[in-house]
Structure formats: structure tokens, C-alpha cells
Design an enzyme around this catalytic site. Sequence first.
Site, PDB file in Angstrom:
ATOM      1  N   VAL A   1       1.154  -3.791   3.799  1.00 16.23           N
ATOM      2  CA  VAL A   1       1.122  -5.094   4.477  1.00 16.23           C
ATOM      3  C   VAL A   1       2.359  -5.949   4.203  1.00 16.23           C
ATOM      4  O   VAL A   1       2.500  -7.029   4.765  1.00 16.23           O
ATOM      5  CB  VAL A   1      -0.144  -5.932   4.158  1.00 16.23           C
ATOM      6  CG1 VAL A   1      -1.374  -5.391   4.864  1.00 16.23           C
ATOM      7  CG2 VAL A   1      -0.357  -6.116   2.685  1.00 16.23           C
TER       8      VAL A   1
ATOM      9  N   LYS B   1       0.391   3.474  -2.903  1.00 10.22           N
ATOM     10  CA  LYS B   1      -0.777   4.364  -3.018  1.00 10.22           C
ATOM     11  C   LYS B   1      -0.358   5.835  -2.991  1.00 10.22           C
ATOM     12  O   LYS B   1      -1.045   6.697  -3.540  1.00 10.22           O
ATOM     13  CB  LYS B   1      -1.801   4.032  -1.911  1.00 10.22           C
ATOM     14  CG  LYS B   1      -2.417   2.648  -2.124  1.00 10.22           C
ATOM     15  CD  LYS B   1      -3.236   2.114  -0.963  1.00 10.22           C
ATOM     16  CE  LYS B   1      -3.732   0.704  -1.317  1.00 10.22           C
ATOM     17  NZ  LYS B   1      -4.346  -0.020  -0.212  1.00 10.22           N
TER      18      LYS B   1
ATOM     19  N   TYR C   1      -4.484   3.521   8.004  1.00 16.19           N
ATOM     20  CA  TYR C   1      -5.823   2.927   8.166  1.00 16.19           C
ATOM     21  C   TYR C   1      -6.403   3.301   9.532  1.00 16.19           C
ATOM     22  O   TYR C   1      -6.303   4.449   9.940  1.00 16.19           O
ATOM     23  CB  TYR C   1      -5.787   1.391   7.985  1.00 16.19           C
ATOM     24  CG  TYR C   1      -4.849   0.966   6.906  1.00 16.19           C
ATOM     25  CD1 TYR C   1      -5.123   1.312   5.580  1.00 16.19           C
ATOM     26  CD2 TYR C   1      -3.684   0.265   7.183  1.00 16.19           C
ATOM     27  CE1 TYR C   1      -4.261   0.950   4.570  1.00 16.19           C
ATOM     28  CE2 TYR C   1      -2.821  -0.104   6.169  1.00 16.19           C
ATOM     29  CZ  TYR C   1      -3.115   0.240   4.868  1.00 16.19           C
ATOM     30  OH  TYR C   1      -2.266  -0.109   3.884  1.00 16.19           O
TER      31      TYR C   1
ATOM     32  N   SER D   1       0.794  -1.242   0.000  1.00 20.89           N
ATOM     33  CA  SER D   1       0.000   0.000   0.000  1.00 20.89           C
ATOM     34  C   SER D   1       0.816   1.277   0.000  1.00 20.89           C
ATOM     35  O   SER D   1       0.250   2.360  -0.185  1.00 20.89           O
ATOM     36  CB  SER D   1      -0.932   0.021   1.208  1.00 20.89           C
ATOM     37  OG  SER D   1      -1.996  -0.863   0.982  1.00 20.89           O
TER      38      SER D   1
ATOM     39  N   TYR E   1      -3.744  -2.403 -10.253  1.00 17.59           N
ATOM     40  CA  TYR E   1      -3.618  -2.237  -8.789  1.00 17.59           C
ATOM     41  C   TYR E   1      -2.716  -3.316  -8.176  1.00 17.59           C
ATOM     42  O   TYR E   1      -1.830  -3.021  -7.371  1.00 17.59           O
ATOM     43  CB  TYR E   1      -5.025  -2.258  -8.163  1.00 17.59           C
ATOM     44  CG  TYR E   1      -5.019  -2.272  -6.659  1.00 17.59           C
ATOM     45  CD1 TYR E   1      -4.769  -1.109  -5.932  1.00 17.59           C
ATOM     46  CD2 TYR E   1      -5.240  -3.453  -5.953  1.00 17.59           C
ATOM     47  CE1 TYR E   1      -4.747  -1.132  -4.546  1.00 17.59           C
ATOM     48  CE2 TYR E   1      -5.221  -3.485  -4.575  1.00 17.59           C
ATOM     49  CZ  TYR E   1      -4.975  -2.325  -3.876  1.00 17.59           C
ATOM     50  OH  TYR E   1      -4.933  -2.347  -2.497  1.00 17.59           O
TER      51      TYR E   1
HETATM   52  N1  GLN Z   1      -2.275  -5.340  -1.967  1.00 17.54           N
HETATM   53  C1  GLN Z   1      -2.835  -5.223  -0.650  1.00 17.54           C
HETATM   54  C2  GLN Z   1      -4.327  -5.402  -0.707  1.00 17.54           C
HETATM   55  O1  GLN Z   1      -4.939  -4.887  -1.582  1.00 17.54           O
HETATM   56  C3  GLN Z   1      -2.472  -3.894  -0.076  1.00 17.54           C
HETATM   57  C4  GLN Z   1      -3.020  -3.709   1.311  1.00 17.54           C
HETATM   58  C5  GLN Z   1      -2.074  -3.058   2.235  1.00 17.54           C
HETATM   59  O2  GLN Z   1      -0.867  -2.958   2.017  1.00 17.54           O
HETATM   60  N2  GLN Z   1      -2.602  -2.666   3.350  1.00 17.54           N
HETATM   61  O3  GLN Z   1      -4.925  -6.049   0.122  1.00 17.54           O
END
Ligand code: GLN
Length: 307
Positions: free
Chosen positions: A260, A66, A242, A63, A190
Site C-alpha cells: 500500500v 511479506k 489480493y 506488504s 509486523y
Molecule cells: N502495513 C499494511 C497493513 O498491514 C500492509 C498492507 C498492504 O501493503 N497491503 O495494513
Amino acid sequence: MDLQSVVDDIYADLAPRIGEGKVADYIPQLARVNPAQFGIAITTVGGEVFSAGDAAVPFSIQSISKVFTLTLALGKAGETIWNRVGREPSGSAFNSIVQLEQEQGIPRNPFINAGAIVVTDMVLAGHAPREAIGEILRFVRYLADDETVGIDDAVAASEQATGYRNRALANFMRGFGNLQHPVDHVLGVYFHQCALAMTCRQLSRSGLFLANSGRDAMSGHSVVSNRRARRINALMLTCGHYDGSGDFAYHVGLPGKSGVGGGILAIAPGKASIAVWSPGLNKVGNSALGSAALEMLASRTGWSVFE
Ligand code: GLN
């Protein structure tokens, strides 16, 4: 301030805790990563780099990507992107669907999965999926000033095969008219952006423009305006972790974005860009050791956006 000693000391102090937390296992390829790894790298606006531990080991930035796709989408569509995605902390898990129905398919912010999927849809405008992936990769290589940055295809394929919740989010938003491209195209892009593999050193270099009023501190190139850099930092501070965003702001006091894969990019405006990585996650999906390392760094350097 001797930043090399700062990162060496943080590494030494946290070494006994390496392996803490739980690796993300809902993406099978991430479940295979050795949890006993920890790296930290700082790139200062003066162009110096300080690192310790596994700072040269590539990991899945997930993420954290992003931030880069938001920067690209703002460059393409400007402030109109806020018609399709909000700017408020969600207080919900990164992959939650609950608010989407109440809020008619407009995700709370660009850093939860739903919001990032909408942003990816914007990056895809006028492109085939493969071209959009190429554009994202080129942008990140430019920011990292490193052509060796790549995408881990095994991670992308692993998420492609198991991304049921992301598929649900994307279909739901398409149903509300908030995706303009086929769900498979948007998710293909994505999953590849999430599978970007970078080292802490490369990642800290890539975030440098956000620590330097939007300009690349080394080349002098303007990446975004000063105002836009401030706004991206504001979103990272309020939404970058988050439902752990408030806690991160309280303990670290710097804009940050987690993934993650166990990485976190943090920005000390006017000072430095910092990347940490350790795969074990806390309950809300942020790197356990990475968060601890950034809290130590902020307290030992005095870096904070709250001066
Ligand atoms: N690729 C992961 C997902 O879409 C990214 C989520 C994350 O890093 N929190 O679940």
C-alpha cells in the site's frame, strides 16, 4: 533489447498520469507522501540495472516485505508452515477478516495481512521482537547488497498507533491458537517489516534471487533452492495482489507483490527483477501507475511466465 529505452519510454508515456490513484490514508504517515512520484528499476540476471524517474527515492515497501519474511520462515520451518497458513487466493481485501472465522483461524495465504502475521509469528520463534526485526533487516540488506536499507520508524509508529484491524486479525488468530507469541510482539515485528524503506533500485536488486532460480545472480550465493524460488513465484502470481491477483496475472503475466506504499516487485524468471513505485492506489490497494507500467513493460519486452 535496449532496456534503458524501454524504461525511459514507459516513464515518458506515463508521465502525464503521475498522481493518479489515491494514496493509502488509513496509515496517517503514508497519507503524507507526495503522490506525484513514479519510479521504475530493472535488475537483470546478467547484473545490469536500468532505471527511470524516482528510482532512487526510498518508499515504504509495506506488504512487499511479506515476500522476504515468507522466504525467511520457509528457511526456518520449511514446508511445515503450510499447517498454519494456506496457499489459495483469497478473493478478499488484504485486511479482510471474513474467511478467518469459517476457516478456523488459518489464513488463506501468506500475502494477505492475516497470513503475513502468522508468518511473522514463525520468524519470531526463539527471538525477542527486537532480534526478529534485526534478522529481517539483515536479510533484506543482504538481498539488496546494501547496508543503507533501513526502517522508517515514523511509519512503524503510525501503524502501531492505528492498526486496529491488524490487531483484530491477530487477536482472532491467537484465539484459534494460530499465534504462539503475544499479539503485541507479533504486531511490533509486523509493523516494522512493513515500514522497511527502499528505493526501486534496491528493491529490484533484492528480488533478483527469485528471477535466477533462487541464486543471487551477482554473488552466486544460493538464497533458496530452485524449487523453493518457483514456489514463492507461484504464490506471488496467484496471491500477490489480493483480490486484484487475477487481474494482474491477466494483464502483466508475471509473479508480483504489491504494497500500500505504492510499490510493486515483479519477477521475470530467467530474465530480471523489476520494481515500480507510485503512491496512488487503485480500488483494491495496488499502485495504479505501477500496474500500468508493468503491463507496458511485459508487453514491450515480451516477458511472461506463459511464453
Ligand atoms: N502495513 C499494511 C497493513 O498491514 C500492509 C498492507 C498492504 O501493503 N497491503 O495494513
